[in-house]
Enzyme design. Structure first.
Site, PDB file in Angstrom:
ATOM      1  N   HIS A   1      -7.373  -5.517  -1.638  1.00  0.00           N
ATOM      2  CA  HIS A   1      -6.161  -4.781  -1.253  1.00  0.00           C
ATOM      3  C   HIS A   1      -5.174  -5.689  -0.536  1.00  0.00           C
ATOM      4  O   HIS A   1      -3.970  -5.557  -0.683  1.00  0.00           O
ATOM      5  CB  HIS A   1      -6.555  -3.602  -0.363  1.00  0.00           C
TER       6      HIS A   1
ATOM      7  N   SER B   1       0.839  -1.193   0.000  1.00  0.00           N
ATOM      8  CA  SER B   1       0.000   0.000   0.000  1.00  0.00           C
ATOM      9  C   SER B   1       0.881   1.253   0.000  1.00  0.00           C
ATOM     10  O   SER B   1       1.634   1.483  -0.944  1.00  0.00           O
ATOM     11  CB  SER B   1      -0.959  -0.038   1.195  1.00  0.00           C
TER      12      SER B   1
ATOM     13  N   ASP C   1      -8.856  -4.759  -6.148  1.00  0.00           N
ATOM     14  CA  ASP C   1      -8.464  -3.880  -5.038  1.00  0.00           C
ATOM     15  C   ASP C   1      -9.560  -2.856  -4.768  1.00  0.00           C
ATOM     16  O   ASP C   1      -9.939  -2.081  -5.640  1.00  0.00           O
ATOM     17  CB  ASP C   1      -7.157  -3.170  -5.391  1.00  0.00           C
TER      18      ASP C   1
END
Length: 791
Positions: A757, A650, A723
């Site tokens: 994610h 991330s 995601d």
């Protein structure tokens, strides 16, 4: 220059068998203490679904993802069994569960004696009731429970029954396919600085599908299985009974649905119903929160809830500055209260100087702790108030939220007689449990704070050489001594739960988990401290494999995540737990220990500066911190500075790409689920409060995509195809890969089907580990170096 990137036929990869065995090892169970404190529930879970399970059709609507068949939110784990342990006799009872169960959260009744849980089946969600004394379980409701938008199963305050959402006929029917028309959006001159949310509604077809799938009925369930539907159907955002059970607090989404923000910002109505589902009063009708300023809050009533230990009183916050932190205001928020029968005018019960962020009621009726936060100084203030009393508010804490060393901990909560959580009070004192950050690493604690004198005393802390944390109080022992559950572990012992006895400090084990990867016994954990070139103190936890020979320099993997700070003093504080057990889970970089690498975990990458402009120096600070870590470990003679890889997920992935573009010290990188072109997130990212047009330099400079021509070292990009995180679209990784391919760089792109994610399917986890091993083994190749082989 390289030719077009070569398409590779995709097949699932797997790491070596010893790593597969570690991945498949069961996780540490979780526990839930009965409100009476007499029993503890131990819950085992499964957190690695198959790829077939996560590939099931999922509705992606209004920022939510859920199974349209079972009407359950998309989840990647479930409980597999429940064990009840008596804290006095240590006797154990296994709860009966249905065959092939996918169990939801277990919930104790307010006064103990009953447990409910859900079971997700192919056809819907069931509701089950268990007797913790005998273990007997029975199904209360068939597959009619609605959990598409969350878990609404709750006991009534007196424990006489339950409430939940149930499906309506429209949800059981397939939504007929419609021919989509054009998608039209109109700004009408309004400023709406919204983040780049995912899974938004786009058109009338999406609206119809969401309406059908999300609509439910609120219902009361008796313990004989009788179901009584209450009120009108709707899209419920919250539903809770008042402490006296006479009223219901209901929040429902309103149409027209927004196409620019997710469900939690939709227009809504806040209502009070009586216990039979009849409308008593509409407390608020709020528009869609689609024009909220950056770091602001919606206007109107927010955080509406029941006041514990009071028959039926609603409490909520309202912004006094238009929800805009940039606007001057004497008080940014006020708290309001309204008593039954809800036909009067709400009264203000507290004026809050900065932005309201928390309300903790105590076991003493009317007493609460109110916390606010100043976004520029990053200081939080917690005050003690007494509603409708003559006691002036008193400040308990005023501290930087970044000051880990000075963190007093969190209030310990218990469930009051009405089932609502309240801060435990004993002899005028509250209890606080915290991480206990120190320059030597974390040492969790339990403190007792006298509310009259504000003097704090330490009741318990983790033993030397162990990492132990407070979980919850249980019933006192026969000799009157306090007891509570702790989680205990050490570098050589995996986590387990135990009972701590106040007078003799003895521990009685509740669980008996064994080392899930004995083949890695002997791994060492060490807190290392060093400094950045500008003097900012840094730290990390160095993990070393047991096979390292004396003088051997190992390949190094750095795992980090940048964090913003307003001042150097807090930026340099240690954030590490060297006394924890090294548990290899999921796609953790610690798995590189099994390949003979050294791993620097939680390497601190502080970004220090004024909150408004802190990202103006992001690149320089990230590079300096990473290079300081390499230099420090090189000076210790334990790593080969020429064979260093860095991993980030991330925002950490942005860090990885930034390092490869701006530092020549990194040998290869692995960036997972990141965003590399900040111009695609123009209304802020992470804690950036300026827009692209207010700070073009920061957005452009902090976009490694624009510096792809400088990325000369190999970069592995991994991304979930689905995601859901705002800003980290799969397109971010795809475009960076295409740029590197066109520029002749060395890169590999792995897109995981059906993953979000984070990566959850067993096949995906194994594939990511295999890809990561292959990447660093290839690009950080070479035999082990001897000491003295530095730069």
């Amino acid at each position: 220059m390289n030719a077009e990137p070569r398409a590779i036929t995709s097949t699932w990869k797997s790491p070596p068998r010893d790593v597969v065995a570690i991945v498949d090892a069961p996780g540490t169970p979780v526990v839930a203490v009965e409100p009476t404190g007499k029993r503890v529930l131990i819950a085992a879970y499964r957190d690695l679904p198959t790829i077939e399970e996560i590939a099931r059709p999922v509705a992606k609507l209004a920022g939510h993802r859920f199974d349209p068949v079972s009407a359950h939110w998309q989840r990647t784990w479930h409980f597999t069994g429940f064990t009840i342990v008596d804290v006095d006799s240590s006797s154990r009872v296994e709860l009966e569960i249905p065959t092939g169960a996918r169990l939801g959260r277990p919930l104790w009744s307010p006064r103990g004696g009953r447990i409910v849980f859900t079971n997700e089946t192919e056809h819907g969600v069931e509701l089950w009731l268990s007797d913790p004394t005998t273990g007997a379980s029975r199904r209360l409701l068939g597959p009619v429970v609605h959990q598409a938008l969350g878990d609404f199963v709750r006991f009534l305050p007196d424990g006489s029954g339950l409430t939940c959402l149930v499906r309506v006929d429209a949800v059981k029917q397939h939504v007929a396919a419609r021919v989509r028309g054009p998608v039209v959006e109109d700004t009408a001159g309004r400023a709406a600085t919204n983040r780049t949310f995912q899974d938004l509604l786009k058109d009338a077809t999406d609206d119809a599908e969401f309406r059908a799938y999300a609509t439910a009925r609120f219902a009361r369930v008796d313990f004989d299985g009788t179901l009584t539907e209450l009120g009108d159907a709707g899209i419920f955002l919250d539903a809770a009974a008042s402490p006296d059970g006479r009223f219901l607090l209901i929040e429902r989404a309103l149409e027209p649905f927004s196409h620019v923000v997710p469900l939690h910002r939709f227009a809504r109505t806040v209502e009070v119903w009586d216990r039979d589902g009849k409308l008593v009063r509409e407390l608020a009708r709020l528009p869609a929160a689609d024009e909220v300023p950056i770091q602001g809050v919606p206007t109107g009533a927010r955080a509406v809830s029941w006041q514990p230990l009071r028959g039926a009183t609603l409490v909520w916050a309202e912004a006094q500055d238009g929800g805009d932190p940039r606007q001057p205001a004497e008080f940014r928020d006020r708290l309001f209260a309204l008593d039954a029968p809800f036909d009067g005018v709400a009264r203000a019960i507290d004026a809050i100087k900065e932005r309201f962020i928390g309300l903790d009621w105590t076991e003493r009726p009317g007493e609460a702790f109110v916390t606010d936060w100043h976004r520029d100084t990053r200081f939080a203030t917690t005050r003690q108030i007494v509603v409708d009393g003559k006691v002036e508010p008193r400040t308990l804490f005023h501290r930087s939220v970044d000051d880990r060393y000075g963190d007093p901990g969190e209030f310990v909560h218990v469930r009051g007689p009405d089932g609502l959580a309240v801060a435990r009070v004993e002899d005028g004192c509250v209890w606080l449990a915290g991480d206990g950050a120190t320059p030597q690493g974390n040492r969790p604690f339990l403190d007792r704070l006298d509310l009259s004198t504000r003097a704090s005393s330490r009741v318990w802390s983790a033993r030397d050489g162990r990492y132990e944390s407070f979980v919850q109080f249980v019933a006192r022992a026969a000799d009157g001594a306090r007891r509570f559950v702790i989680r205990t572990e050490s570098p050589s012992e995996p986590p387990n739960y135990a009972l701590w006895h106040e007078r003799d400090g003895e521990l009685a084990r509740l669980t008996h988990e064994v080392d899930p990867h004995p083949q890695l016994s002997g791994v060492t954990r060490e807190l290392v401290t060093y400094a950045r070139a500008d003097g900012v103190p840094l730290s990390g936890t160095l993990l070393m494999p047991r096979e390292r020979a004396p003088g051997q320099r190992l390949r190094l993997v750095i795992h980090a995540y940048p964090t913003e700070f307003a001042d150097v003093n807090t930026a340099g504080q240690v954030n590490a737990a060297p006394t924890r057990f090294t548990r290899l889970l999921g796609t953790s970089p610690a798995f590189f220990l099994a390949r003979g690498y050294a791993v620097l975990e939680q390497a601190t990458i502080p970004i220090v500066g004024p909150p408004e402009t802190v990202n103006d120096t992001f690149i320089a600070q990230v590079v300096a911190a990473a290079e300081a870590a390499i230099d420090a470990l090189d000076a210790r003679g334990v790593i080969d500075p020429g064979r260093v890889g860095v991993i980030g997920h991330s925002y950490g992935a942005l860090m990885v790409a930034t390092l490869l573009a701006h530092s020549g010290r990194i040998g290869a990188g692995i960036a997972r689920s990141g965003a590399y072109n900040r111009t695609l997130t123009p209304f802020g990212y992470q804690n950036e409060r300026r827009t692209l047009w207010q700070a073009k330099h920061a957005y452009l400079e902090n976009s490694p995509f624009l510096f792809a021509d400088r990325i000369k070292k190999p970069l592995l990009l991994i991304h979930g195809a689905d995601d859901e995180n705002p800003g980290t679209f799969p397109l971010q990784s795809q475009r960076l890969f295409h740029a590197l391919a066109g520029l002749g760089g060395t890169a590999r792109l792995v897109v995981l089907p059906h993953e979000g994610h984070g990566y959850s399917a067993r096949e995906s986890v194994l594939h990511v580990l295999a890809e990561q091993f292959d990447w660093f083994d290839k690009h950080l190749e070479g035999g082990a170096s001897e000491a003295g082989g530095g730069r």
